[in-house]
Design an enzyme around this catalytic site. Sequence first.
Site, PDB file in Angstrom:
ATOM      1  N   HIS A  21       0.950  -1.351  -0.022  1.00  0.00           N
ATOM      2  CA  HIS A  21       0.129   0.074  -0.056  1.00  0.00           C
ATOM      3  C   HIS A  21       0.908   1.350  -0.151  1.00  0.00           C
ATOM      4  O   HIS A  21       0.247   2.243   0.410  1.00  0.00           O
ATOM      5  CB  HIS A  21      -1.089   0.011   1.343  1.00  0.00           C
ATOM      6  CG  HIS A  21      -2.212   0.432   0.934  1.00  0.00           C
ATOM      7  ND1 HIS A  21      -2.849   1.716   1.542  1.00  0.00           N
ATOM      8  CD2 HIS A  21      -3.418   0.187   0.164  1.00  0.00           C
ATOM      9  CE1 HIS A  21      -4.052   1.785   1.014  1.00  0.00           C
ATOM     10  NE2 HIS A  21      -4.388   1.168   0.140  1.00  0.00           N
ATOM     11  N   HIS A  67      -7.212  -2.826 -10.650  1.00  0.00           N
ATOM     12  CA  HIS A  67      -7.716  -2.508  -9.168  1.00  0.00           C
ATOM     13  C   HIS A  67      -8.877  -1.954  -9.104  1.00  0.00           C
ATOM     14  O   HIS A  67      -9.492  -1.564 -10.142  1.00  0.00           O
ATOM     15  CB  HIS A  67      -6.945  -1.254  -8.845  1.00  0.00           C
ATOM     16  CG  HIS A  67      -7.161  -0.658  -7.462  1.00  0.00           C
ATOM     17  ND1 HIS A  67      -7.916   0.480  -7.266  1.00  0.00           N
ATOM     18  CD2 HIS A  67      -6.517  -0.999  -6.221  1.00  0.00           C
ATOM     19  CE1 HIS A  67      -7.956   0.827  -6.159  1.00  0.00           C
ATOM     20  NE2 HIS A  67      -7.188  -0.005  -5.314  1.00  0.00           N
TER      21      HIS A  67
END
Length: 385
Positions: A183, A283
């Site tokens: 992340h 994503h």
Amino acid sequence: MGKIKSIEYFRVLPRWLFVKITDEHDNYGWGEATLEGHSQAVEGCLDAMIQRFVGYEADNIEHLWQTAHRHSFYRGGPVLMSALAGIDIALWDLLSRRLGLPLHVLLGGAVRHKVKVYSWIGGDRPRDVEAAAKERYAQGFRAVKMNATEDVDWLDSPKALETSVERCRIVKSVGLDVGLDFHGRLHKPMAKQLAKALEPHRPLFIEEPLLSEHHEGIKQLSGLTTIPIALGERLYSRWDVKRFLHDTSIDILQPDISHCGGISEIRRIASMAEAYDVALAPHCPLGPIALAACIQVAMCTPNFTIQEMGLTIHYNTEHEGGAYDIKNYIKDASVWDVREGYLDGLKGVGLGVEVDEEEVRRVAKTANAWPPKGFVGPDGSIREW
């Protein structure tokens, strides 16, 4: 052919932004312009685009895309490209609905009849992963993704990484493949250590091992690990992507269809990636319209590999006890039923889902914008989220 009569947008729970376009013959299409934590900025951009594009020919999707991108002078970036994505997806939905065809047929036809998917476990501060992994397995998933760590300092104790390795081991013992999402939380001193520690456990991929702006660091890391490296949610166009392809620093590309200019641009990005032997794994921890658009692209893209799903992702369950999820806002939620790690390909016209417009309009009347999140260290300094 028909001119665009109206462009509307709807902010809905838990954190999504939908777009509806109607032409002069009352044909319509739906898109999604979600940019998590920045809905108001995208809405302002859409207001400007509405003034520009009402009256354009709805079928001339590429011309509108080029106009929006190139006549903006200041182009690209998450806000402009997310607004453009919402319009682009809606126009493709409108066109394929008008022709009575599934969208993937207009894009060259199917290369697969079902789509491999994964979902999330663990939350922003990952915990209780064994129970969550077993639940996902029972739901039909055979792969999941979780955050690799909590917040981590620039240089932290190596002990901060030990639980990451243990969580990976636990989830794999359940029978699931697992992607570890760094992340962008880790900086280079810690990312190198964690990648090496995870390597014997063979995760499916590591995602954003460093922030995308640290291009040279990602290149260095790619030479230190055999784990596939994935990133792309914070790349917004083919021009953002090309440097990573050119220097062969990534293995899996993860553009977000609602952030990168929509169906038109993600198709171009996929073709570029294929030429560099890089897989596409979009994503999409977002809403049902974005996911449907991703599934349509997956069905006709040779180098597609696996699709993220936001089914009961922690961001959704934080709001009103999880009352709003990807099974909301569409009339047939069974399209998201997972069997042995796959979704059936969408066969309906357009995006392949029917939007429940009544629910969208009702929720949009009172929905607040989802605020950005962040971590703060024990010393009060800002950490990456």
